[in-house]
Design a protein around this motif. Structure first.
Motif, mmCIF file in Angstrom:
data_model
loop_
_atom_site.group_PDB
_atom_site.id
_atom_site.type_symbol
_atom_site.label_atom_id
_atom_site.label_comp_id
_atom_site.label_asym_id
_atom_site.label_seq_id
_atom_site.Cartn_x
_atom_site.Cartn_y
_atom_site.Cartn_z
ATOM 1 N N SER A 188 -19.971 29.431 20.153
ATOM 2 C CA SER A 188 -19.220 29.277 21.404
ATOM 3 C C SER A 188 -18.259 28.095 21.328
ATOM 4 O O SER A 188 -17.115 28.174 21.799
ATOM 5 N N LEU A 189 -18.696 26.993 20.720
ATOM 6 C CA LEU A 189 -17.826 25.833 20.577
ATOM 7 C C LEU A 189 -16.623 26.149 19.686
ATOM 8 O O LEU A 189 -15.506 25.699 19.953
ATOM 9 N N ILE A 190 -16.855 26.912 18.627
ATOM 10 C CA ILE A 190 -15.739 27.302 17.751
ATOM 11 C C ILE A 190 -14.750 28.167 18.521
ATOM 12 O O ILE A 190 -13.525 28.003 18.395
ATOM 13 N N THR A 191 -15.253 29.071 19.351
ATOM 14 C CA THR A 191 -14.366 29.905 20.168
ATOM 15 C C THR A 191 -13.519 29.045 21.094
ATOM 16 O O THR A 191 -12.305 29.241 21.220
ATOM 17 N N LEU A 192 -14.140 28.062 21.750
ATOM 18 C CA LEU A 192 -13.399 27.175 22.638
ATOM 19 C C LEU A 192 -12.371 26.343 21.866
ATOM 20 O O LEU A 192 -11.248 26.107 22.336
ATOM 21 N N GLU A 193 -12.743 25.891 20.690
ATOM 22 C CA GLU A 193 -11.841 25.096 19.864
ATOM 23 C C GLU A 193 -10.597 25.902 19.511
ATOM 24 O O GLU A 193 -9.469 25.402 19.580
#
Length: 408
Positions: free
Chosen positions: A112-117
């Motif tokens: 999820s953090l990679i998607t937001l990044e």
């Protein structure tokens, strides 16, 4: 002052920097996006994010970077917090290398953090040096994306846990009040994974023999590809005619302080000279961590340029003839000015720790190779003939050429 030590696959270094306002612990793993399995682009990037989901490292500023051949993890802290931060880093090493697979919720959080990044634009290629296209050429995969969010398939937790097992890793500490030696640091960090026999796992291995094994590659001169499996002698260059904004030529050359210094100096000379009328800008770069570190036994050097809006998109400029060769036609005063510009650059504690860490990954037991001081010494001693020899080396090395469209 830099001191180094090693035990098995763990290498350590400490550097005393009395003027630094903070301390830093940099961890480097000998894995990068070139090691992503063919069906799991983004595994290295996922490993980077999972590292920071382990227990917080006291009072720190933390971030990571995933390159073609290495993952770098930074932990900045006030000097008096170094002890607790080192304890947390030691625990993270044990968890990542010898602990159980990451829980499903931790994998989901990292994805999820990679998607937001990516949605936030950090990983979108900006108008300029085409690093993503260079990554695609290195992999030989036109659609390769080193920052991709990989699918959460069964067994992903085990695969990411094994991603760095059995490979060299380096931990470097730099700061104003570093009293421990490299051996002390080694004893603090060494865990069961370093003492247990037979812990080395079979990984993808050394990927340079097939570097540039895709449609982007040409042999610079007949026969130069001999002994380099997977590099074709002559193939067409890929062109993106719609909205092309940059073009690049990239080479793999032997990694050494002399070659790194020549590449740095040529990059400064290229940017100082008037660019040809067909180009908006031009630059030369060493494309690897912090510019000084070897890319798995070789140095990746690239010249890139922003193409002018006029002219046919399928007729890119010859960067070697129009940009690189003119930069070699320089006098002593211009070379001295480029040298002084590089010597004035003073990396901070985090940058020095990263250079130390990556140099240790490929070092002989005695000392780091292609470290910061080695590079400075090579820059100080470089002559015009050294730059010409470097250009001749480029002319005799396999290279890739490509166009890149604008960032979307």
């Amino acid at each position: 002052m830099l001191t180094t030590a090693r035990q098995g696959e763990l290498r350590t270094a400490t550097r005393h920097l009395p003027d630094s306002p903070y301390s830093v612990v940099c961890v480097a793993f000998d894995r990068g996006y070139l090691d992503d399995p063919p069906t799991e682009a983004g595994l290295a990037h996922l490993f980077e994010h999972l590292w920071f989901l382990h227990s917080p490292a006291a009072l720190t500023l933390e971030w990571g970077e995933t390159f073609e051949d290495v993952i770098l993890l930074y932990h900045l802290c006030p000097p008096d917090e170094l002890g607790p931060v080192l304890a947390a880093v030691a625990q993270r090493l044990a968890d990542c290398l010898d602990g159980p697979a990451a829980p499903a919720q931790r994998i989901a959080a990292a994805r999820s953090l990679i998607t937001l990044e990516r949605r936030g634009g950090r990983e979108l290629r900006m108008s300029g040096f085409p690093r993503r296209e260079i990554a695609q050429a290195l992999r030989g995969e036109p659609g390769f994306d080193p920052t991709a969010v990989i699918s959460d398939e069964p067994g992903l937790a085990d695969r990411v846990t094994r991603f760095a097992a059995g490979r060299p890793r380096a931990v470097c500490v730099a700061g104003p009040d570093v009293r421990l030696s490299a051996d002390d640091l080694l004893r603090t960090l060494a865990g069961p994974a370093d003492r247990r026999e037979g812990s080395r796992s079979a990984g993808p291995g050394h990927l340079l023999p097939r570097t540039f094994a895709g449609a982007a590659v040409r042999g610079a001169v007949p026969g130069i590809h001999d002994g380099v499996p997977g590099v074709p002698s002559e193939v067409s260059r890929p062109v993106r005619p719609e909205g092309s904004s940059t073009c690049a030529t990239a080479w793999i050359v032997p990694g050494s302080p002399g070659n790194a210094a020549a590449a740095w100096l040529l990059g400064v000379l290229i940017e100082h000279r008037a660019r040809p009328g067909t180009l908006r800008w031009a630059s030369g770069q060493v494309v690897s961590p912090r510019g000084a570190a070897p890319v798995r036994g070789g140095l990746l050097y690239a010249v890139a340029a922003g193409t002018a809006p006029a002219g046919p998109a399928d007729d890119p400029p010859d960067l070697q003839r129009e940009v690189l060769h003119p930069a070699l036609d320089t006098g002593p005063a211009e070379l001295d000015a480029a040298r002084e510009q590089l010597l004035r650059l003073r990396p901070d504690a985090a940058e020095l720790a990263a250079i130390d860490a990556v140099a240790l990954l490929g070092a002989a037991p005695a000392a780091p190779s292609c470290g910061y001081q080695d590079l400075l010494n090579a820059v100080r001693s470089a002559k015009a003939d050294d730059l010409r020899r470097f250009a001749a080396l480029l002319a005799a090395s396999p290279y890739a050429e490509f166009h890149a469209g604008p960032a979307r």
